[in-house]
Design a protein around this motif. Structure first.
Motif, mmCIF file in Angstrom:
data_model
loop_
_atom_site.group_PDB
_atom_site.id
_atom_site.type_symbol
_atom_site.label_atom_id
_atom_site.label_comp_id
_atom_site.label_asym_id
_atom_site.label_seq_id
_atom_site.Cartn_x
_atom_site.Cartn_y
_atom_site.Cartn_z
ATOM 1 N N ILE A 302 0.820 -1.211 0.000
ATOM 2 C CA ILE A 302 0.000 0.000 0.000
ATOM 3 C C ILE A 302 0.854 1.262 0.000
ATOM 4 N N PHE A 303 1.963 1.256 0.747
ATOM 5 C CA PHE A 303 2.771 2.467 0.908
ATOM 6 C C PHE A 303 4.115 2.375 0.178
ATOM 7 N N ASN A 304 4.166 1.562 -0.866
ATOM 8 C CA ASN A 304 5.359 1.465 -1.719
ATOM 9 C C ASN A 304 6.630 1.187 -0.927
ATOM 10 N N GLY A 305 6.570 0.185 -0.082
ATOM 11 C CA GLY A 305 7.746 -0.221 0.674
ATOM 12 C C GLY A 305 7.927 0.481 1.997
ATOM 13 N N GLY A 306 7.083 1.463 2.307
ATOM 14 C CA GLY A 306 7.168 2.155 3.590
ATOM 15 C C GLY A 306 6.344 1.455 4.651
ATOM 16 N N ALA A 408 10.714 0.154 6.940
ATOM 17 C CA ALA A 408 10.530 -0.457 5.630
ATOM 18 C C ALA A 408 9.765 -1.765 5.769
ATOM 19 N N GLY A 409 8.956 -2.054 4.781
ATOM 20 C CA GLY A 409 8.197 -3.297 4.774
ATOM 21 C C GLY A 409 7.060 -3.209 3.776
ATOM 22 N N VAL A 410 6.657 -4.345 3.256
ATOM 23 C CA VAL A 410 5.539 -4.402 2.315
ATOM 24 C C VAL A 410 4.258 -4.590 3.121
ATOM 25 N N VAL A 411 3.472 -3.526 3.222
ATOM 26 C CA VAL A 411 2.235 -3.548 4.015
ATOM 27 C C VAL A 411 1.065 -3.851 3.088
ATOM 28 N N SER A 412 0.325 -4.894 3.422
ATOM 29 C CA SER A 412 -0.824 -5.316 2.620
ATOM 30 C C SER A 412 -2.014 -5.556 3.539
ATOM 31 N N VAL A 413 -3.192 -5.716 2.950
ATOM 32 C CA VAL A 413 -4.389 -5.965 3.754
ATOM 33 C C VAL A 413 -5.337 -6.882 2.984
ATOM 34 N N ASP A 414 -5.954 -7.794 3.721
ATOM 35 C CA ASP A 414 -7.013 -8.659 3.185
ATOM 36 C C ASP A 414 -8.323 -8.282 3.865
ATOM 37 N N ILE A 415 -9.353 -8.017 3.065
ATOM 38 C CA ILE A 415 -10.661 -7.629 3.600
ATOM 39 C C ILE A 415 -11.731 -8.491 2.941
ATOM 40 N N LYS A 416 -12.609 -9.034 3.775
ATOM 41 C CA LYS A 416 -13.751 -9.792 3.265
ATOM 42 C C LYS A 416 -15.022 -9.183 3.836
ATOM 43 N N TYR A 417 -15.975 -8.944 2.964
ATOM 44 C CA TYR A 417 -17.255 -8.377 3.375
ATOM 45 C C TYR A 417 -18.276 -9.486 3.580
ATOM 46 N N ALA A 418 -19.187 -9.263 4.514
ATOM 47 C CA ALA A 418 -20.222 -10.260 4.794
ATOM 48 C C ALA A 418 -21.157 -10.432 3.606
ATOM 49 N N ALA A 419 -21.318 -9.377 2.813
ATOM 50 C CA ALA A 419 -22.155 -9.437 1.615
ATOM 51 C C ALA A 419 -21.528 -8.556 0.543
ATOM 52 N N ALA A 420 -21.848 -8.852 -0.699
ATOM 53 C CA ALA A 420 -21.308 -8.057 -1.802
ATOM 54 C C ALA A 420 -21.770 -6.607 -1.685
ATOM 55 N N LEU A 421 -20.903 -5.684 -2.053
ATOM 56 C CA LEU A 421 -21.215 -4.260 -1.942
ATOM 57 C C LEU A 421 -22.369 -3.889 -2.869
ATOM 58 N N ALA A 424 -21.068 1.703 -4.990
ATOM 59 C CA ALA A 424 -19.637 1.973 -5.140
ATOM 60 C C ALA A 424 -19.094 2.623 -3.874
ATOM 61 N N GLN A 425 -17.929 2.168 -3.432
ATOM 62 C CA GLN A 425 -17.329 2.639 -2.190
ATOM 63 C C GLN A 425 -15.906 3.123 -2.446
ATOM 64 N N GLN A 426 -15.393 3.895 -1.497
ATOM 65 C CA GLN A 426 -13.990 4.303 -1.531
ATOM 66 C C GLN A 426 -13.332 3.816 -0.248
ATOM 67 N N LEU A 427 -12.355 2.947 -0.401
ATOM 68 C CA LEU A 427 -11.580 2.452 0.728
ATOM 69 C C LEU A 427 -10.362 3.360 0.887
ATOM 70 N N VAL A 428 -10.114 3.827 2.098
ATOM 71 C CA VAL A 428 -9.026 4.775 2.336
ATOM 72 C C VAL A 428 -8.047 4.190 3.336
ATOM 73 N N PHE A 429 -6.762 4.251 2.996
ATOM 74 C CA PHE A 429 -5.688 3.836 3.899
ATOM 75 C C PHE A 429 -4.833 5.057 4.223
ATOM 76 N N ILE A 430 -4.537 5.239 5.495
ATOM 77 C CA ILE A 430 -3.649 6.317 5.926
ATOM 78 C C ILE A 430 -2.525 5.699 6.747
ATOM 79 N N GLY A 431 -1.303 5.988 6.365
ATOM 80 C CA GLY A 431 -0.147 5.542 7.137
ATOM 81 C C GLY A 431 0.381 6.687 7.977
#
Length: 451
Positions: A302-306, A408-421, A424-431
């Motif tokens: 998500i943060f390009n190696g940060g 430094a590190g490769v930060v990733s995330v797995d998200i599963k929703y209880a039902a299909a959206l 349309a949504q916007q997911l926001v990540f802030i480091g």
């Protein structure tokens, strides 16, 4: 043990307690000069007032504050205050009818900016983003208590919207049948074209809490947030109005040191070319649009190696995210997830969050609120403040103020929703990144880490 960085104790010359220092990057609180007894340190206290440019244009889209270096003074940037007379007028500059159902956002002088650029000695020292409003809003949420939210709200127009009713504007014009009490409180003082004297804080150097000498050139540039995000109200009413900022001023407490301290500053900074060093906090903002029907989401690097010290995530509908006159920009209901897992270099980072109660409980731990209050209750969190925060520091106490062991590190995330959206949504990540800013006399400002 071979292969591990040894720990060693460092003793502060001022007689403070021993601080454990790690080879991986911990540093003790830095001092530019030895501590002086306060009653002989400063001989007078002043205020540094910077008027916004252009001063004669309350409708300007961008404002600039400039401080030119002065010798031997000391500023308290933590207490920097921005103030203005706020006035809502028609697009033609006239007095609006008092039937308008419109309210500005909470704390308009703190959260009402699209971008904020801070230059020290002509070097940009903060991370520039077009999402400054959301970052300031999130930072306030993570640092406030219920008391700190409420005690200054009459000064900064800090009446927050009523949880569960963020979008409601009923009764804003006359007070009848109001369900969003906070919105009505913000609408009422300026509903008929009156001026409201507003005071708020403005972060200048990454939330640092140290004194800063005045021998730096400082420039602050603020750009307004779009009107569709700044106001909340009936669509036609918002379209017909605008906000004016009269007498926009940045005020910084400033102290004049005694001759002994001035000589020490002169010796260290000018003669010996020493640098002032500050702990700072910066943010990186990453947005990811989600299409209708999405249910399993994976976002990698998500943060390009940060590697931030805190990982923050929230979700908005795409319409709200883009700006909508009748949708409150800062409403963030907790998403309907049943799996939220952050990874660093493919290793799972606890906790695994499966519902809003687990996320709220984790928030009390990350913010060290085990024995004190969060700024919102669980029901309020679930309806409009659904922010997920994960501590990524290796020492597991992200509320402290030391520099991180690893950046430094490769930060990733797995998200599963209880039902299909269904929309349309916007997911926001802030480091949230901790850093160290170094500034010398008439030299370039630089950060210890580049994220």
């Amino acid at each position: 043990m071979i292969g591990r960085a040894a720990k060693r104790a460092q003793v502060d010359d001022s007689g403070a307690e021993e601080v454990e220092k790690h080879d991986g990057g911990f540093v003790t609180p830095m001092q530019m000069f030895a501590t002086f007894p306060h009653n002989i340190t400063f001989e007078e206290t002043r205020e540094l007032k910077l008027l916004a440019t252009p001063a004669s244009s309350p409708d300007s889209n961008m404002y600039t504050f400039i401080h030119n270096r002065q010798e031997y003074g000391v500023m308290r940037l933590e207490d920097a205050t921005i103030s203005a007379d706020l006035r809502v007028v028609t697009n033609a500059g006239g007095v609006p009818a008092n039937t308008r159902r419109v309210a500005p956002m909470t704390r308009p002088l703190a959260f009402g900016w699209k971008t904020k650029e801070i230059y020290v000695n002509n070097d940009l020292v903060n991370t520039t983003t077009t999402h400054e409003s959301e970052i300031c809003y999130i930072n306030a949420f993570l640092t406030q208590t219920p008391e700190s939210r409420n005690d200054k709200r009459d000064l900064c127009m800090g009446w927050y919207d009523t949880a569960g009713q963020f979008d409601s504007t009923v009764g804003f014009q006359d007070g009848n049948n109001v369900v969003n009490a906070g919105g009505r409180k913000r609408s009422n003082p300026i509903n008929g074209g009156e001026r409201f004297k507003c005071y708020d804080t403005l972060d200048l150097l990454g939330h640092n809490k140290r004194f800063c000498t005045t021998s730096f050139d400082v420039k602050v540039e603020l750009t307004r947030l779009e009107k569709s995000k700044f106001f909340n109200g009936v669509d036609a009413h918002v379209t017909a109005l605008k906000m004016q900022y009269h007498d926009l001023t940045l005020t910084i407490p400033m102290m004049k040191p005694v001759a002994q301290l001035s000589a020490a500053i002169n010796e260290l900074m000018i003669q010996s070319s020493e640098e002032c060093k500050f702990y700072t906090t910066t943010y990186r903002y990453v947005g990811k649009p989600l299409a209708v029907g999405a249910q399993n989401i994976q976002v990698n690097d998500i943060f390009n190696g940060g590697r931030p010290t805190r990982f923050i995530c929230f979700q908005k509908t795409q319409a709200r995210y883009n700006g909508h006159n009748e949708l409150n920009f800062h409403s963030m209901p907790f998403p309907g997830i049943n799996h939220f897992q952050v990874k660093i270099n493919e290793a799972n980072i606890p906790p695994l969050i499966t519902n809003s109660k687990e996320a709220y409980l984790n928030l009390t731990r990350v913010l060290d609120k085990r024995h004190s209050q969060l700024p919102v209750t669980f029901s309020e969190y679930e309806s409009d403040y659904g922010i997920i925060v994960v501590d990524l520091t290796t020492n597991r106490d992200s509320y402290n103020k030391v520099l991180p062991n690893s950046t430094a590190g490769v930060v990733s995330v797995d998200i599963k929703y209880a039902a299909a959206l269904q929309a349309a949504q916007q997911l926001v990540f802030i480091g949230e990144f901790r850093n160290q800013l170094s500034i010398g006399y008439k030299t370039a400002a630089r950060n210890k880490f580049e994220f």
